[in-house]
Every structure is written in C-alpha cells, then in structure tokens.
Design an enzyme around this catalytic site. Structure first.
Site, short mmCIF file in Angstrom:
data_model
loop_
_atom_site.label_atom_id
_atom_site.label_comp_id
_atom_site.label_asym_id
_atom_site.label_seq_id
_atom_site.Cartn_x
_atom_site.Cartn_y
_atom_site.Cartn_z
N ARG A 1 -30.73 46.09 26.15
CA ARG A 1 -30.11 45.33 25.08
C ARG A 1 -28.79 45.98 24.72
NH1 ARG A 1 -32.22 40.71 25.16
NH2 ARG A 1 -31.87 40.26 22.96
N HIS B 1 -24.89 39.61 31.32
CA HIS B 1 -26.26 39.50 30.82
C HIS B 1 -27.10 38.56 31.70
CE1 HIS B 1 -28.83 39.82 26.91
NE2 HIS B 1 -29.59 39.86 28.00
#
Length: 321
Positions: A236, A284
C-alpha cells in the site's frame, strides 16, 4: 422468499475497475439474486444484504440497514476500515489463487530485474554501449519479504525455488519450510541486516504506516553484489515515506526501488518518481484481479453463508487485516 440483493459500490478509473464490467460478471454468477450498481442500490436500501466494494465513499455502506456482509474486492482493506461509520458486520477480504499468482509474478519479476541489472542494461541499450557487467548467481542475493500472509508466503516460496536466499518478517510468528522467518519488533533488525532486496507486502495499519523509511533502509545489508539495497513495495502507498525513499536513492542509502503503490494515485505529472533513473514505477497493477474469479468467490461465500456455513478470510478489525 426473495434473496437479499447484492450492492456493487466500486470507484476506480482504470479499465479493470469498470463498474459495468464487474456488474456483468456478478449478474452471471449470482443467478436470481439482484445485483444493484451504485445508485440502484440506494433506491431501496432495505433490500441490500450484501455489498461488494472497492474504495466506497465514506458513509455509503451505513445507508443499508439490513447489511449482513461486506466483501472487499481488493486485497487491502484500509480504505474501507477508514470509514468511521462502517457497519458492524463481517468484512471479508479477497483471497483467491488468481490474485496471489499475479502478485507473485510481480514480485519475482522485479526481484529478477534488479538481480539481473536491468536498469543498467536498458541504459546501455539506449546509449548503444556493449559493456556487460559480471552477473552473480541468485544464491548470492538475500531477499527479505515483509508480510508473510498468503501473498508473501507464495512469493517467498517461488523466489526460494529460483535460488535466492529468502527470509520473511511478520508481526506474529510464522513457519514456512525453507524460509527464514523473523517476527515482531525484537527480530526486525536481524531480518533487515541480512536483506539485500526488501519486498514489502504488509497490510496498511496504524502500526505499519510509513514503515518503509530511512531508519529501516539504513539497516539493510550493504555488502551484497548489488552495491546498495533495493526496495520493492507492492503493498500500500501509505507504507512508504516517499520523501525518505527519494532522499535515500539520491544519497546511496538505496540503490534502486520498484514502486507499484503511492500515497497519491495517480501520481501527479510533477512527481520525481516518474523520471528518477533508479525507480521502476508501475500504476498499481501488481495484482490486478480477474472479475470472473472474484465474482465467483463472492457468490460462493454468500451461498455458504446463507446455508449456515462460516465465511472465509474475515478481517480482524482490531488488527486491520
């Protein structure tokens, strides 16, 4: 008796997070169960018993008074957990072979890219320079994986089979054949000191926020053939102190970085990460998931739950994962 509806609350600007695409998959696997997308669900919120979400708007889930289970469509649940009005019902995280395999592909790819000196070789190609460097073997490199859940354990096992010396660190003790496992605050320094390539797959919690910082990077091994340690973050964005990463790349504390996640996504055009010569940036997509597999997973869980069975992969809210 009519079956409770499933609400899809999905925010995402990429092709893989098209709400229409997800609804088509859920319609296919949910039989006669109504699948309501966005505004459809809020038209009659009492009918909604289940929600499948990705980065829902804070407060959105609280609108459903009969909600029984929330299914988070990605691996990380921090965006959902940040909602102060989150209903007190089971929160289930995704754990399917498709997602695990994709993350392992990413981790192995980037470990190999740094191990096989791809940054140097691609620059040599651009410069039309035929000057190969000595290439060491995989067993000369120690890879350390922070986070030994399903994703971390699978990546560790594949890297070990390739020949890397692999260790892992987690908050609580783990045992994986062939992997040196470290745990807790008392063993993190020993883990870092033997690590040449640091891979972070931790969940984002208050305890792990900005765990990738200068203090951690300075403890990594500096005597490997790489010349300087490497960090790979596919967990993350909030796990990394981005100012520290840039400063450590510039002063040599780090030799390179592969970053798939950022605190601000998409990265703004002026971000130095786009053009830094020692950074491999990806948008991502390390473990972009297959809606077909995830929709089947959610449908199976709902059927089992309604038959009186236990839900799998329920998040422990106190731990945040």
């Amino acid at each position: 008796m009519s079956r409770g509806a499933l609400a899809l609350l999905i925010r995402g600007g990429t092709q893989n997070w098209s709400a229409e695409r997800w609804k088509a998959r859920f319609d296919k696997v949910c039989g006669d169960r109504r699948v309501l997308q966005g505004a459809e669900a809020t038209a009659d919120p009492k009918d909604v018993h289940y929600a499948a979400v990705w980065k829902p708007v804070p407060g959105e889930l609280a609108a459903f008074p009969n909600l029984k289970v929330i299914f988070n469509l990605g691996a990380g649940v921090d965006a959902v957990m940040a909602d102060q009005s989150l209903p007190n019902v089971p929160l289930v995280r995704v754990a399917v072979g498709d997602l695990t395999g994709r993350m392992t592909e990413y981790v192995v790819q980037h470990v190999l890219m740094h191990h096989r000196q791809e940054l140097y070789l691609r620059q040599s190609q651009r410069d039309k320079r035929w000057r190969p460097k000595y290439q060491w073997s995989a067993n000369a490199i120690s890879v350390g994986i922070m986070g030994l859940g399903t994703l971390g354990a699978d990546a560790a096992e594949v890297l070990r089979r390739i020949g890397f010396r692999v260790a892992g660190w987690s908050r609580s003790p783990k045992q994986i054949d062939g992997i040196d496992c470290f745990s807790g605050d008392g063993q993190i320094d020993a883990f870092l000191q033997r690590t040449d390539i640091l891979v972070c797959l931790l969940p984002l919690t208050p305890q792990t926020r900005h765990i990738l910082n200068r203090e951690v990077f300075a403890k990594l091994n500096r005597t490997s053939p790489l010349g300087a340690p490497v960090v790979i973050n596919a967990g993350r964005g909030g796990l990394q102190n981005e100012a520290d990463i840039l400063a450590c790349l510039d002063d040599g504390t780090l030799g390179a970085a592969s970053l798939d996640v950022f605190e601000t996504e998409p990265q703004p055009a002026e971000s130095p990460f786009w053009t830094h010569p020692r950074v491999l940036l990806t948008p991502h997509n390390a473990a972009d998931i297959d809606p077909d597999e995830i929709s089947k997973y959610v449908a199976r869980q709902i059927e089992r739950f309604e038959a009186g069975g236990a839900l799998e992969n329920v998040v422990e809210r106190g731990r945040g994962y």
